[in-house]
Design an enzyme around this catalytic site. Structure first.
Site, PDB file in Angstrom:
ATOM      1  CB  CYS A  59      36.557  18.046  40.896  1.00 50.97           C
ATOM      2  SG  CYS A  59      37.973  16.968  40.770  1.00 50.97           S
ATOM      3  CE1 TYR A  85      32.011  39.272  41.231  1.00 54.02           C
ATOM      4  CE2 TYR A  85      34.398  39.149  41.022  1.00 54.02           C
ATOM      5  CZ  TYR A  85      33.278  39.316  41.801  1.00 54.02           C
ATOM      6  OH  TYR A  85      33.417  39.538  43.143  1.00 54.02           O
ATOM      7  NE  ARG A 106      37.959  40.388  39.349  1.00 53.40           N
ATOM      8  CZ  ARG A 106      37.693  40.782  38.132  1.00 53.40           C
ATOM      9  NH1 ARG A 106      38.377  40.297  37.114  1.00 53.40           N
ATOM     10  NH2 ARG A 106      36.758  41.669  37.900  1.00 53.40           N
ATOM     11  CD  GLU A 120      35.609  54.203  50.888  1.00 49.83           C
ATOM     12  OE1 GLU A 120      34.935  53.342  50.288  1.00 49.83           O
ATOM     13  OE2 GLU A 120      35.225  54.757  51.918  1.00 49.83           O
TER      14      GLU A 120
HETATM   15  C1  LIG Z   1      35.039  47.171  47.427  1.00 45.96           C
HETATM   16  C2  LIG Z   1      34.954  48.550  47.934  1.00 45.96           C
HETATM   17  C3  LIG Z   1      35.799  49.534  47.422  1.00 45.96           C
HETATM   18  C4  LIG Z   1      36.786  49.274  46.315  1.00 45.96           C
HETATM   19  O1  LIG Z   1      36.190  48.958  45.107  1.00 45.96           O
HETATM   20  P1  LIG Z   1      37.113  48.819  43.793  1.00 45.96           P
HETATM   21  O2  LIG Z   1      36.168  48.444  42.727  1.00 45.96           O
HETATM   22  O3  LIG Z   1      38.119  47.765  44.058  1.00 45.96           O
HETATM   23  O4  LIG Z   1      37.746  50.154  43.580  1.00 45.96           O
HETATM   24  C5  LIG Z   1      35.731  50.788  47.982  1.00 45.96           C
HETATM   25  N1  LIG Z   1      34.864  51.083  48.982  1.00 45.96           N
HETATM   26  C6  LIG Z   1      34.029  50.161  49.491  1.00 45.96           C
HETATM   27  C7  LIG Z   1      33.127  50.541  50.591  1.00 45.96           C
HETATM   28  C8  LIG Z   1      34.038  48.871  48.988  1.00 45.96           C
HETATM   29  O5  LIG Z   1      33.202  47.958  49.485  1.00 45.96           O
END
Ligand SMILES: *Cc1c(COP(=O)(O)O)cnc(C)c1O
EC number: 4.1.1.20
Length: 402
Positions: free
Chosen positions: A332, A306, A302, A263
């Site tokens: 601000c 982060y 970001r 994913e």
């Molecule tokens: C955020 C997330 C991702 C993607 O993460 P990346 O760092 O953008 O690759 C994949 N799976 C789940 C369950 C997530 O919460």
């Protein structure tokens, strides 16, 4: 690092659609997708784009047209993917902390679902029994990821069902005859170390025998991309090789073969994206110069959230003499994009381009300080296509009774 989109095209987009504007390079997304497909060709894989990184339906549709499936982190992302024309069997909903009603909605839509709590799994079992194959998200108790805010698999994380509760999980599955098709883990974001994925899968190998109907191992996303020039990217080819070795070393009973799902969000869309902004004001500040731009943490959070490094190019003066700058936003609140950054000399009115703005850029934007969210443009075959209009004053008032 120069943008992969020609400078004159970025300038033209800025003058046509105004600034700040997000610009995404379709061919770069394609290149990243193909890199993953090649890296994992040794395994039986399916890639699900984590659409929370950038949910614009034109991006979702484009990735789907390349053959990519879509991963969602809310029911509305599921609806957006379906609205974009993605077939339900190519959509995955990996939930966390959600109400059971959203899971019911996802089942009605016919998409894949990963459940991340024992209580929702039990409700699921009572309602659907064996009729709807489902995944469970486990918490492998592994520390991984660029920093603690984006680390999701460690032993204090809210995500997933802790692996030590496998006994309770199994009891619920047995009592309700649940068809567990998928075991899922996602340990964090910005992982460059192949061993983290191997460690994850070793945790899963111990659990596989508990789930005789298992068909899929879902290893989540989190592949790192380079932000700082010269920085390492996740070596996805090596991750592919190491996972193949790990699978070969753990043959399953009856020659069963498992499919592997990933994913990735950031890996697919981070580098394709640029945020182009204009310099409003310059201020001398000791030996540095403050360059104040017409964007801020409301559009790209970001760097502030982060401490992320985002490379900056001065589109109006690519090769000028370098000076030391602090680049700041117009909100601000302290919203510093870069400190002590050497950049070709900046004049007021210059266009600055922030790199790696595709993932978690527009997506995390807000209306803070009553500013509009920017326009989004996709560049495909050298042509600029507006895929989201800049907001207008009416947007700030909609939903508010007069
Ligand atoms: C955020 C997330 C991702 C993607 O993460 P990346 O760092 O953008 O690759 C994949 N799976 C789940 C369950 C997530 O919460």
């Amino acid at each position: 690092m120069t943008p992969s989109i020609p400078t004159n095209l970025l300038q033209q987009i800025a003058s046509t659609y105004g600034t700040p504007v997000y610009v995404y390079h379709a061919e770069k997304i394609k290149q990243q997708y193909e890199t993953l497909i090649n890296a994992f060709s040794v395994l039986d894989i399916r890639i699900f784009y984590a659409s929370k990184a950038l949910t614009n339906i034109h991006i979702v549709r484009y990735l789907n047209s390349l053959g990519c499936n879509i991963d969602c982190s809310s029911i509305n992302e599921v609806k957006l993917a379906l609205h974009a024309g993605v077939a339900p069997e190519n959509v995955l909903y990996t939930s966390n902390g959600i109400s059971f009603a959203e899971i019911e909605e996802a089942v009605e839509a016919g998409v894949h679902v990963n459940i991340d709590s024992l209580s929702n799994l039990e409700k699921f079992g009572k309602k659907y029994g064996h009729s709807y194959p489902v995944g469970v998200r486990l918490r492998p108790n592994i520390m991984a990821g660029g920093n603690i805010k984006i680390s999701t698999g460690h032993n204090k994380s809210k995500f997933g069902i802790p692996v030590e509760q496998i006994g309770e999980l199994e009891a619920i599955v047995k009592a309700n005859n649940i068809f567990i098709r998928t075991l899922h883990i996602h340990t964090g974001s910005e992982i460059k170390d192949a061993d983290v994925f191997v460690k994850g899968i070793e945790v899963l190998f111990d659990l596989i025998p508990h789930f005789p109907e298992l068909e899929v191992i879902d290893l989540g996303g989190g592949f790192k991309v380079p932000y700082i020039p010269g920085e390492k990217t996740a070596d996805v080819a090596s991750i592919g090789q190491k996972l193949k070795q790990a699978f070969d070393a753990h043959p399953l009973a009856n020659n069963r073969k498992l499919q592997v799902w990933f994913e990735p969000g950031k890996f697919l869309v981070s580098e394709c994206g640029y945020l182009v902004a204009e310099v409003n004001v310059l201020k001398q500040n000791g030996d540095t110069i403050i360059a104040g731009v017409n964007t801020g943490l409301n559009h790209l959070i970001r760097p502030m959230m982060y401490d992320a490094y985002h490379h900056i190019t001065n589109l109006s003066n690519l090769n000028g003499t370098e000076k030391k700058y602090m680049v700041t936003g117009y909100i601000c609140e302290t919203d510093t994009f870069a400190s002590d950054r050497l950049l070709p000399e900046i004049k007021e009115g210059d266009l600055l381009c922030f790199h790696n703005a595709g993932a978690y850029g527009f997506e995390m934007s807000s209306n803070y300080n009553s500013r509009y969210r920017p326009a989004e443009v996709m560049v495909k075959n050298g042509e600029a296509i507006l895929i989201r209009k800049r907001e207008s004053f009416d947007d700030l008032l909609k939903n508010i009774p007069a």
